[in-house]
Design a protein around this motif. Structure first.
Motif, PDB file in Angstrom:
ATOM      1  N   UNK A 189     -11.922  54.070  83.939  1.00  0.00           N
ATOM      2  CA  UNK A 189     -11.667  52.665  83.641  1.00  0.00           C
ATOM      3  C   UNK A 189     -10.265  52.535  83.048  1.00  0.00           C
ATOM      4  N   UNK A 190      -9.470  51.651  83.635  1.00  0.00           N
ATOM      5  CA  UNK A 190      -8.081  51.452  83.221  1.00  0.00           C
ATOM      6  C   UNK A 190      -7.770  49.956  83.250  1.00  0.00           C
ATOM      7  N   UNK A 194      -3.671  53.329  80.921  1.00  0.00           N
ATOM      8  CA  UNK A 194      -4.928  53.634  80.243  1.00  0.00           C
ATOM      9  C   UNK A 194      -5.252  52.493  79.273  1.00  0.00           C
ATOM     10  N   UNK A 195      -6.517  52.330  78.950  1.00  0.00           N
ATOM     11  CA  UNK A 195      -6.943  51.232  78.078  1.00  0.00           C
ATOM     12  C   UNK A 195      -6.244  51.281  76.731  1.00  0.00           C
ATOM     13  N   UNK A 196      -6.004  52.480  76.221  1.00  0.00           N
ATOM     14  CA  UNK A 196      -5.400  52.605  74.895  1.00  0.00           C
ATOM     15  C   UNK A 196      -3.873  52.484  74.939  1.00  0.00           C
ATOM     16  N   UNK A 235      -5.930  43.522  84.251  1.00  0.00           N
ATOM     17  CA  UNK A 235      -7.243  43.407  84.886  1.00  0.00           C
ATOM     18  C   UNK A 235      -7.950  44.739  84.646  1.00  0.00           C
ATOM     19  N   UNK A 236      -9.228  44.700  84.352  1.00  0.00           N
ATOM     20  CA  UNK A 236      -9.970  45.948  84.306  1.00  0.00           C
ATOM     21  C   UNK A 236     -10.059  46.491  85.732  1.00  0.00           C
ATOM     22  N   UNK A 237      -9.862  47.785  85.861  1.00  0.00           N
ATOM     23  CA  UNK A 237      -9.930  48.429  87.166  1.00  0.00           C
ATOM     24  C   UNK A 237     -10.352  49.870  87.010  1.00  0.00           C
ATOM     25  N   UNK A 238     -10.505  50.551  88.127  1.00  0.00           N
ATOM     26  CA  UNK A 238     -10.861  51.964  88.119  1.00  0.00           C
ATOM     27  C   UNK A 238      -9.833  52.707  88.955  1.00  0.00           C
ATOM     28  N   UNK A 239      -9.199  53.683  88.340  1.00  0.00           N
ATOM     29  CA  UNK A 239      -8.248  54.563  89.022  1.00  0.00           C
ATOM     30  C   UNK A 239      -8.713  55.997  88.758  1.00  0.00           C
ATOM     31  N   UNK A 285       4.332  49.938  78.043  1.00  0.00           N
ATOM     32  CA  UNK A 285       5.231  51.092  78.200  1.00  0.00           C
ATOM     33  C   UNK A 285       4.564  52.295  78.882  1.00  0.00           C
ATOM     34  N   UNK A 286       3.239  52.362  78.843  1.00  0.00           N
ATOM     35  CA  UNK A 286       2.534  53.488  79.444  1.00  0.00           C
ATOM     36  C   UNK A 286       2.133  53.255  80.891  1.00  0.00           C
TER      37      UNK A 286
END
Length: 142
Positions: free
Chosen positions: A107-108, A124-126, A99-103, A130-131
């Motif tokens: 944007x994450x 993170x988006x990228x 889900x797109x979210x904000x931490x 595993x991350x």
């Protein structure tokens, strides 16, 4: 307007919908597996002769082909429900949904894996699965 941005709490509230979608997909995959095994038997018995309209099992074979097409449409309908929720499916097989979210004002992807009771991780988006790391407690409260 971009995709929906979820809070961790909103993402967690969508889990019952995700579970239902995955259960629908499981049923469709089971149905496909059963039909495919029946078709395999007919093809082992008849080979290319199965295509002939005069073959005694030709109609059954056609019925299975039609069932496969219906199952494919049902699968497409089920997977479209993920998009309706504005989620990003990373793997149907592994049950990974983002889900797109904000931490921390960034944007994450809030990350959920089938079987988890709540959305408690992000990455993170990228980065991929595993991350992923735990969502900070103050962010979970929002």
């Amino acid at each position: 307007m971009g995709p929906r941005v979820y809070s961790p709490r909103e993402a967690t509230s969508a889990i019952p919908d995700l579970i239902r979608i995955f259960e629908d997909i499981d049923r469709i995959k089971d149905r496909l597996k059963q039909v495919k095994s029946k078709m395999d038997v007919l093809e082992m018995i008849w080979g290319d002769e199965l295509q002939a309209e005069t073959n005694p099992d030709h109609r059954e074979h056609i019925h299975y082909l039609e069932e496969i097409e219906r199952a494919k449409k049902d699968y497409d309908t089920a997977t479209r429900k993920f998009a309706d929720l504005e989620t990003v499916v990373k793997s149907v097989e592994q049950g990974l949904v983002d889900f797109y979210g904000v931490i921390e004002n960034r944007l994450v992807f809030l990350c959920w894996r089938r079987g988890e009771k709540a959305v408690e991780y992000y990455h993170q988006l990228e980065d991929g699965f595993p991350g992923r790391q735990p969502i900070p407690a103050e962010e979970l409260a929002r």
